[in-house]
Design a protein around this motif. Sequence first.
Motif, PDB file in Angstrom:
ATOM      1  N   GLU A   1      58.857  54.485  40.969  1.00  0.00           N
ATOM      2  CA  GLU A   1      58.737  53.039  41.131  1.00  0.00           C
ATOM      3  C   GLU A   1      57.695  52.495  40.152  1.00  0.00           C
ATOM      4  O   GLU A   1      56.707  53.157  39.852  1.00  0.00           O
ATOM      5  N   GLU A   2      57.935  51.280  39.684  1.00  0.00           N
ATOM      6  CA  GLU A   2      57.009  50.633  38.752  1.00  0.00           C
ATOM      7  C   GLU A   2      56.431  49.384  39.419  1.00  0.00           C
ATOM      8  O   GLU A   2      57.167  48.517  39.868  1.00  0.00           O
ATOM      9  N   PHE A   3      55.092  49.295  39.482  1.00  0.00           N
ATOM     10  CA  PHE A   3      54.439  48.148  40.103  1.00  0.00           C
ATOM     11  C   PHE A   3      54.049  47.091  39.071  1.00  0.00           C
ATOM     12  O   PHE A   3      54.039  45.909  39.356  1.00  0.00           O
ATOM     13  N   GLN A   4      53.694  47.528  37.882  1.00  0.00           N
ATOM     14  CA  GLN A   4      53.327  46.611  36.804  1.00  0.00           C
ATOM     15  C   GLN A   4      53.823  47.216  35.495  1.00  0.00           C
ATOM     16  O   GLN A   4      53.610  48.405  35.231  1.00  0.00           O
ATOM     17  N   LYS A   5      54.459  46.401  34.661  1.00  0.00           N
ATOM     18  CA  LYS A   5      55.025  46.900  33.404  1.00  0.00           C
ATOM     19  C   LYS A   5      53.910  47.264  32.427  1.00  0.00           C
ATOM     20  O   LYS A   5      52.868  46.626  32.382  1.00  0.00           O
ATOM     21  N   GLY A   6      54.211  48.296  31.653  1.00  0.00           N
ATOM     22  CA  GLY A   6      53.311  48.698  30.583  1.00  0.00           C
ATOM     23  C   GLY A   6      53.890  48.279  29.243  1.00  0.00           C
ATOM     24  O   GLY A   6      55.098  48.085  29.105  1.00  0.00           O
ATOM     25  N   TYR A   7      53.021  48.124  28.252  1.00  0.00           N
ATOM     26  CA  TYR A   7      53.471  47.651  26.933  1.00  0.00           C
ATOM     27  C   TYR A   7      52.849  48.477  25.812  1.00  0.00           C
ATOM     28  O   TYR A   7      51.699  48.905  25.898  1.00  0.00           O
ATOM     29  N   LEU A   8      53.652  48.669  24.773  1.00  0.00           N
ATOM     30  CA  LEU A   8      53.216  49.330  23.540  1.00  0.00           C
ATOM     31  C   LEU A   8      53.216  48.307  22.415  1.00  0.00           C
ATOM     32  O   LEU A   8      54.129  47.486  22.324  1.00  0.00           O
ATOM     33  N   LEU A   9      52.213  48.364  21.571  1.00  0.00           N
ATOM     34  CA  LEU A   9      52.217  47.594  20.319  1.00  0.00           C
ATOM     35  C   LEU A   9      52.382  48.602  19.202  1.00  0.00           C
ATOM     36  O   LEU A   9      51.469  49.381  18.914  1.00  0.00           O
ATOM     37  N   LYS A  10      53.596  48.622  18.640  1.00  0.00           N
ATOM     38  CA  LYS A  10      53.985  49.617  17.641  1.00  0.00           C
ATOM     39  C   LYS A  10      53.828  51.002  18.259  1.00  0.00           C
ATOM     40  O   LYS A  10      54.650  51.389  19.067  1.00  0.00           O
ATOM     41  N   ASP A  11      52.785  51.752  17.948  1.00  0.00           N
ATOM     42  CA  ASP A  11      52.634  53.083  18.546  1.00  0.00           C
ATOM     43  C   ASP A  11      51.399  53.179  19.444  1.00  0.00           C
ATOM     44  O   ASP A  11      51.061  54.251  19.907  1.00  0.00           O
ATOM     45  N   ARG A  12      50.761  52.074  19.723  1.00  0.00           N
ATOM     46  CA  ARG A  12      49.532  52.058  20.521  1.00  0.00           C
ATOM     47  C   ARG A  12      49.828  51.462  21.902  1.00  0.00           C
ATOM     48  O   ARG A  12      50.469  50.422  22.014  1.00  0.00           O
ATOM     49  N   VAL A  13      49.334  52.132  22.939  1.00  0.00           N
ATOM     50  CA  VAL A  13      49.501  51.624  24.296  1.00  0.00           C
ATOM     51  C   VAL A  13      48.504  50.496  24.517  1.00  0.00           C
ATOM     52  O   VAL A  13      47.300  50.691  24.419  1.00  0.00           O
ATOM     53  N   ILE A  14      49.035  49.302  24.792  1.00  0.00           N
ATOM     54  CA  ILE A  14      48.157  48.163  25.079  1.00  0.00           C
ATOM     55  C   ILE A  14      47.767  48.172  26.544  1.00  0.00           C
ATOM     56  O   ILE A  14      46.616  47.958  26.898  1.00  0.00           O
ATOM     57  N   ARG A  15      48.774  48.446  27.381  1.00  0.00           N
ATOM     58  CA  ARG A  15      48.521  48.525  28.815  1.00  0.00           C
ATOM     59  C   ARG A  15      49.472  49.551  29.394  1.00  0.00           C
ATOM     60  O   ARG A  15      50.687  49.449  29.223  1.00  0.00           O
ATOM     61  N   PRO A  16      48.935  50.563  30.085  1.00  0.00           N
ATOM     62  CA  PRO A  16      49.820  51.548  30.711  1.00  0.00           C
ATOM     63  C   PRO A  16      50.534  50.939  31.926  1.00  0.00           C
ATOM     64  O   PRO A  16      50.040  49.997  32.544  1.00  0.00           O
ATOM     65  N   ALA A  17      51.690  51.460  32.239  1.00  0.00           N
ATOM     66  CA  ALA A  17      52.453  50.970  33.385  1.00  0.00           C
ATOM     67  C   ALA A  17      51.869  51.553  34.676  1.00  0.00           C
ATOM     68  O   ALA A  17      51.521  52.724  34.733  1.00  0.00           O
ATOM     69  N   MET A  18      51.737  50.700  35.706  1.00  0.00           N
ATOM     70  CA  MET A  18      51.284  51.155  37.026  1.00  0.00           C
ATOM     71  C   MET A  18      52.515  51.673  37.780  1.00  0.00           C
ATOM     72  O   MET A  18      53.470  50.914  37.986  1.00  0.00           O
ATOM     73  N   VAL A  19      52.456  52.928  38.159  1.00  0.00           N
ATOM     74  CA  VAL A  19      53.671  53.552  38.704  1.00  0.00           C
ATOM     75  C   VAL A  19      53.376  54.398  39.942  1.00  0.00           C
ATOM     76  O   VAL A  19      52.223  54.742  40.238  1.00  0.00           O
ATOM     77  N   LYS A  20      54.482  54.727  40.623  1.00  0.00           N
ATOM     78  CA  LYS A  20      54.465  55.665  41.747  1.00  0.00           C
ATOM     79  C   LYS A  20      55.178  56.919  41.247  1.00  0.00           C
ATOM     80  O   LYS A  20      56.269  56.849  40.671  1.00  0.00           O
ATOM     81  N   VAL A  21      54.564  58.076  41.479  1.00  0.00           N
ATOM     82  CA  VAL A  21      55.088  59.335  40.931  1.00  0.00           C
ATOM     83  C   VAL A  21      55.542  60.235  42.069  1.00  0.00           C
ATOM     84  O   VAL A  21      54.886  60.329  43.114  1.00  0.00           O
ATOM     85  N   ASN A  22      56.677  60.898  41.884  1.00  0.00           N
ATOM     86  CA  ASN A  22      57.187  61.846  42.855  1.00  0.00           C
ATOM     87  C   ASN A  22      56.403  63.153  42.750  1.00  0.00           C
ATOM     88  O   ASN A  22      56.089  63.611  41.670  1.00  0.00           O
ATOM     89  N   GLN A  23      56.136  63.742  43.916  1.00  0.00           N
ATOM     90  CA  GLN A  23      55.375  65.007  43.907  1.00  0.00           C
ATOM     91  C   GLN A  23      56.165  66.180  43.424  1.00  0.00           C
ATOM     92  O   GLN A  23      57.292  66.316  43.453  1.00  0.00           O
TER      93      GLN A  23
END
Length: 196
Positions: free
Chosen positions: A174-196
């Motif tokens: 699940e994704e709570f907040q979208k993440g964005y890349l500027l070219k090859d640099r992460v501007i903001r990582p995506a806030m997510v829920k991860v399966n164990q």
Amino acid sequence: MTNEKNNTLNEEIEIDDTSKVELTEEETVESVFDEAEKTEINPIDEQLKEIEQLNHKLEESENRYLRLQADFDNFRRRSRLDQEASEKYRAQKLITDLLPSLDNFERAMNIEADNEQSKSLLQGMDMVYRSLLDALKKEGVVQIESVGQEFDPHQHHAVMQGEDENYGSNIVTEEFQKGYLLKDRVIRPAMVKVNQ
């Protein structure tokens, strides 16, 4: 008479001086050779030392010159890379400032419209949202795909863990907040829920 006296004196001096001169000439000849040897050795040694010192100074100067040249080349290369990076990521600050507005647009568009007026308002907001996304894409901004992807700590920020049989281990569910890349640099990582 004065001439005769002078002649006698000269003869006496010559007689006395010849014995002295003979002794002195042998000593003088030896001392002259000794001095000649010393003066010949000393200038050569001094010249060799001076040449050695000059060669050492020249070598130090060449090494210093080469180091300065290498430092300058490194400086030019770093400056060029910094300039390229600043050109490449020139819009990062503006994009970072716009991301909360995009999030607010997404939240506002998730509201259900019950009448025609709300539907037209949502349609206008959607058009503005899409035009913002298009402008960001032109600058090289890309949304990070998260759901169904393997968790990447460089692109995802895990805020929850869950258990879902539909997904494998370490997969984003699940994704709570979208993440964005500027070219090859992460501007903001995506806030997510991860399966164990």
